[in-house]
Enzyme design. Structure first.
Site, PDB file in Angstrom:
ATOM      1  CG  ASP A  29      -1.283   0.950   1.590  1.00 22.34           C
ATOM      2  OD1 ASP A  29      -2.555   1.493   1.256  1.00 22.34           O
ATOM      3  OD2 ASP A  29      -0.894   1.859   2.918  1.00 22.34           O
ATOM      4  CG  ASP A  31      -1.380   7.902   0.425  1.00 18.30           C
ATOM      5  OD1 ASP A  31      -1.781   8.724   0.432  1.00 18.30           O
ATOM      6  OD2 ASP A  31      -1.676   7.230  -0.737  1.00 18.30           O
ATOM      7  CD  GLU A 335       9.026  11.387  27.976  1.00 20.34           C
ATOM      8  OE1 GLU A 335       9.958  11.702  29.120  1.00 20.34           O
ATOM      9  OE2 GLU A 335       8.185  11.494  27.657  1.00 20.34           O
TER      10      GLU A 335
HETATM   11  N1  RBF Z   1       7.218   4.383  27.917  1.00 23.08           N
HETATM   12  C1  RBF Z   1       6.478   3.470  28.140  1.00 23.08           C
HETATM   13  O1  RBF Z   1       5.287   3.788  27.666  1.00 23.08           O
HETATM   14  N2  RBF Z   1       6.963   2.275  26.685  1.00 23.08           N
HETATM   15  C2  RBF Z   1       8.139   1.972  26.479  1.00 23.08           C
HETATM   16  O2  RBF Z   1       8.915   0.763  26.458  1.00 23.08           O
HETATM   17  C3  RBF Z   1       9.464   3.371  27.042  1.00 23.08           C
HETATM   18  N3  RBF Z   1      10.518   3.523  27.213  1.00 23.08           N
HETATM   19  C4  RBF Z   1      11.567   3.777  27.000  1.00 23.08           C
HETATM   20  C5  RBF Z   1      12.171   3.874  27.046  1.00 23.08           C
HETATM   21  C6  RBF Z   1      13.507   4.156  27.563  1.00 23.08           C
HETATM   22  C7  RBF Z   1      15.195   4.460  27.594  1.00 23.08           C
HETATM   23  C8  RBF Z   1      13.365   6.289  27.868  1.00 23.08           C
HETATM   24  C9  RBF Z   1      14.365   7.220  28.593  1.00 23.08           C
HETATM   25  C10 RBF Z   1      11.978   6.027  27.989  1.00 23.08           C
HETATM   26  C11 RBF Z   1      10.736   4.770  28.004  1.00 23.08           C
HETATM   27  N4  RBF Z   1       9.444   5.243  28.502  1.00 23.08           N
HETATM   28  C12 RBF Z   1       8.887   4.103  28.251  1.00 23.08           C
HETATM   29  C13 RBF Z   1       8.653   6.522  28.238  1.00 23.08           C
HETATM   30  C14 RBF Z   1       8.804   6.775  30.020  1.00 23.08           C
HETATM   31  O3  RBF Z   1       7.669   6.307  30.291  1.00 23.08           O
HETATM   32  C15 RBF Z   1       8.764   8.401  30.147  1.00 23.08           C
HETATM   33  O4  RBF Z   1      10.050   8.814  30.926  1.00 23.08           O
HETATM   34  C16 RBF Z   1       7.771   8.861  31.084  1.00 23.08           C
HETATM   35  O5  RBF Z   1       6.746   8.793  30.236  1.00 23.08           O
HETATM   36  C17 RBF Z   1       8.047  10.253  31.139  1.00 23.08           C
HETATM   37  O6  RBF Z   1       8.004  11.801  30.885  1.00 23.08           O
HETATM   38 MG    MG Z   2      11.419  14.207  30.772  1.00 21.89          MG
END
Ligand code: RBF
Ligand code: MG
Ligand code: ADP
Length: 401
Positions: A29, A31, A335
């Protein structure tokens, strides 16, 4: 010519083996699968519908309806949208309002993350592949103007105008298979919408969904695999030659990272949700997504590794880009966790941060407990520290200014 008994047996065996497992043909596909049109369509059509209904419909109602009609031909989608939202307008009139606005903006559309990698890989391995797109021929050239290479690589381009009935009808995939000279059972379809997966499945093909909509459950009965992005394609599962660019860790684990075309982004560190350090013990120095739309769109939501530059110093970093399913965020975030203990110097809100994103690690996951999420992020950091020393990734640090 006469064959000895032995020769004849070995020839038939070889032929037999080949015809039982031919390399599949891939039908793609366009789009939402190869090019990133869906946000633009939602923005443009959403705005027209909002004007038309003078704010009577909630943004989320419009957005949900737009997700439901995704994958259909423009006229089919317009009709279906009018019906779902009970709009008081003729389909021709709505299409006449939206299509010039879209046609003026297709040039903005980028390839989906991993699209070129996939096509180059299939080509290098001699796999036949073609397009089956609901886009009519008249828009196709506009959409593909800056992606000529993609069109060149295709063995066929079946556009929506070439069939009587559009997706979810199987006709377009049947025509693509016929044009490519492949049996339906030997075709693998890659699609981003339920409408498209249904069409592929009704054509008797195997289907891989790379959803561009939030409702992953909608693919349960129409896709043989539902993945997060093209980076996560497991081609071997479908009898196709596997990717060879993942770098394994060599520590006995199954972990590996995928080097990507490096992406550089910089900006001032902004406030996030204030929970990284507090809830996880993992501070992440967020960058403003709105200002970095181009870079963010070139990366699938997921976890990445690379380097960071702050106050003139270089650090390793591991980062999440996306929606953070565990926290069910409504807004995308960038992040990075800088792999260094800053101690008393660890407040850099407002300071300039530069990142290079060098490799992909995994999709974002939803964890059942906060502890499981924290454990996984610490493992991500270990993987990053190990792999960023490897020659294949080390050099990307030079992209920082
Ligand atoms: N948040 C998730 O919901 N699932 C993830 O798999 C996940 N993996 C992350 C991996 C790394 C290396 C980092 C730095 C953050 C991850 N987070 C993940 C985001 C984490 O939940 C986030 O730092 C918080 O939302 C704080 O703002
Ligand atoms: Mg942060
Ligand atoms: P927010 O949700 O506002 O991003 P966090 O709890 O994630 O808050 O904390 C992030 C802040 O912590 C960063 O903006 C930075 O000022 C600080 N910080 C301290 N050490 C680090 C680090 N190693 N990596 C990233 N940010 C750090």
């Amino acid at each position: 010519m006469l064959f000895g008994v032995q020769d004849y047996a070995s020839i038939t065996r070889r032929r037999g083996a080949a015809s039982m497992t031919p390399t599949p043909t891939v039908i793609l596909d366009l789009d939402g699968t190869l090019i990133n049109t869906e946000q633009l369509v939602d923005e443009v059509v959403g705005a027209v519908v909002r004007d038309l209904t003078e704010g009577a419909l909630a943004t989320s109602t419009i957005h949900d309806a737009l997700e439901r009609v995704r994958g259909m031909r423009p006229m089919d989608a317009t009709r279906e949208l009018i019906s779902r939202l009970s709009l008081d307008i003729a389909p021709e009139a709505l299409l006449a309002a939206t299509s010039p606005l879209l046609n003026a903006r297709w040039g903005e559309v980028q390839l989906m993350p991993g699209a070129m990698r996939l096509l180059e890989h299939l080509r290098a391995k001699g796999v036949r592949f073609g397009l089956a797109t609901s886009t009519p021929r008249e828009y196709f050239a506009l959409k593909m103007a800056s992606h000529a290479r993609v069109v060149e690589m295709m063995s066929c381009e079946i556009t929506g105008d070439l069939v009587v009935r559009g997706k979810p009808d199987p006709e377009i995939f049947e025509l693509a298979a016929k044009t490519l000279g492949a049996d339906a059972a030997a075709c693998v379809v890659i699609e981003d919408t339920p409408v498209g997966c249904e069409a592929g499945q009704s054509a008797g093909m195997r289907t891989i969904a790379v959803p561009s909509i939030r409702d992953r459950a909608a693919f349960e009965n129409c896709a043989d695999a539902v993945i997060h992005s093209l980076y996560d394609l497991d081609l071997a599962k479908f009898g196709l030659p596997a990717f060879e660019d993942w770098l394994p860790l060599d520590d006995g684990s199954a972990d590996a990272v995928l080097p990507i075309p490096p992406v550089v982004m910089r900006g001032p560190v902004v406030k996030g949700f204030g929970r990284g350090a507090k809830e996880l013990g993992i501070p992440t120095a967020n960058l403003d997504v709105a200002a970095l739309k181009f870079q963010v769109d070139s990366l699938a939501p997921g976890i990445y590794l690379g380097f960071a530059k702050l106050r003139g110093e270089i650090y390793q970093q591991v980062m999440s880009i996306g929606w953070n399913p565990f926290f069910d965020n409504a807004k995308k975030t960038i992040e990075p966790w800088l792999l260094h203990d800053f101690g008393d110097e660890g407040d850099f809100y407002g300071e300039e941060l530069e990142l290079v994103v060098s490799a992909y690690l995994r999709p974002e996951a939803d964890f059942t407990t906060l502890e499981a999420l924290i454990t996984r992020i610490h493992r991500d950091a270990e993987v990053a520290k190990t792999m960023l020393q490897r020659e294949e990734l080390k050099h990307t640090v030079k992209l920082l200014h």
